[in-house]
Design an enzyme around this catalytic site. Structure first.
Site, mmCIF file in Angstrom:
data_model
loop_
_atom_site.group_PDB
_atom_site.id
_atom_site.type_symbol
_atom_site.label_atom_id
_atom_site.label_comp_id
_atom_site.label_asym_id
_atom_site.label_seq_id
_atom_site.Cartn_x
_atom_site.Cartn_y
_atom_site.Cartn_z
ATOM 1 N N HIS A 118 -7.569 15.065 -4.715
ATOM 2 C CA HIS A 118 -8.890 15.182 -5.342
ATOM 3 C C HIS A 118 -8.809 14.541 -6.721
ATOM 4 O O HIS A 118 -7.792 14.680 -7.411
ATOM 5 C CB HIS A 118 -9.325 16.647 -5.497
ATOM 6 C CG HIS A 118 -9.474 17.379 -4.210
ATOM 7 N ND1 HIS A 118 -10.613 17.303 -3.434
ATOM 8 C CD2 HIS A 118 -8.616 18.194 -3.534
ATOM 9 C CE1 HIS A 118 -10.464 18.046 -2.356
ATOM 10 N NE2 HIS A 118 -9.256 18.593 -2.380
ATOM 11 N N ARG A 169 13.831 18.956 -14.723
ATOM 12 C CA ARG A 169 14.483 18.173 -15.772
ATOM 13 C C ARG A 169 15.948 17.994 -15.412
ATOM 14 O O ARG A 169 16.559 18.874 -14.787
ATOM 15 C CB ARG A 169 14.363 18.882 -17.129
ATOM 16 C CG ARG A 169 12.918 19.100 -17.572
ATOM 17 C CD ARG A 169 12.851 19.777 -18.933
ATOM 18 N NE ARG A 169 11.486 20.076 -19.313
ATOM 19 C CZ ARG A 169 10.651 19.198 -19.880
ATOM 20 N NH1 ARG A 169 11.069 17.963 -20.119
ATOM 21 N NH2 ARG A 169 9.414 19.546 -20.211
#
Length: 217
Positions: free
Chosen positions: A145, A213
């Site tokens: 979307h 990370r």
């Protein structure tokens, strides 16, 4: 069979242990045979490209949009049954789905998928050779979307924002991780369980967290 029973008795195994082992092996062999046959028939019907010795344990969901490609290399294994899964139960079977002409899902030879959901809307999602994907991982190339304006989110698909995903040879994706659009994961990298990968991960690095990370190399 006689040799197996002799070996079991020599090791002091009880009858329940023998019965348990036989049950596990029966489920493994017959489950793979049935799942692989269903996959081969479905792939032929839907135009999905299968390499040699592609194995499926349990049902595999295939949905290929006309004009798109789903390609599975040699010796790919797909596990959709909790009976065959090792690390955990599975929330859903393996699902491979494309949504537009030109979209492509490519699974390299020797890859192993467990309850994996790969949804490629309009670009490409590529797994290299021998990629190991733990249970219930989700990989997508799209937001599905447009984020703004708010009033158009339901109606605007935002196709222009889709980005390809690449996972390098030998990478290992931990259980229940999510790989989002535009990400490249390098060869041999490890993604910790439950991570959300939003940016590239270099080769032979360990990344984890939300967002993921790099924590070591």
């Amino acid at each position: 069979m006689f040799r197996f029973l002799k070996k079991a008795l020599e090791r002091g195994l009880t009858l329940p242990n023998v019965a348990s082992y036989v049950s596990l092996q029966t489920l493994r062999l017959f489950g793979a045979a049935l799942g692989s046959l269903r996959l081969a028939l479905k792939a032929r019907l839907l135009g999905v490209e299968l390499g040699s010795n592609v194995r499926a344990h349990g049902p595999v969901g295939l949905m290929r949009w006309p004009g798109s490609r789903i390609v599975l290399g040699d010796n790919v294994q797909m596990i959709s049954s909790w009976r065959r899964a090792t690390a955990s139960a599975l929330s859903h079977p393996v699902r491979l789905r494309t949504f537009a002409p030109g979209a492509c899902i490519s699974i390299g030879s020797g890859c192993e998928l467990s309850g994996t959901s790969i949804t490629c809307r309009s670009t490409s999602i590529t797994l290299g050779k021998d990629v190991l994907i733990a249970p219930d991982v989700i990989i997508v190339d799209s937001d599905f979307h447009a984020p703004w304006p708010v009033e158009q989110r339901k109606t605007d698909p935002g196709l222009e924002r889709d980005r390809p995903v690449v996972i390098g040879d030998g990478a290992w994706i931990g259980m229940r991780s999510i790989i989002l659009k535009g990400v490249t994961i390098g060869e041999g990298a490890i993604i910790g369980a439950g991570s959300v990968v939003t940016r590239d991960v270099p080769a032979n690095a360990v990344a984890c967290g939300v967002p993921a990370r790099v924590v070591s190399k």
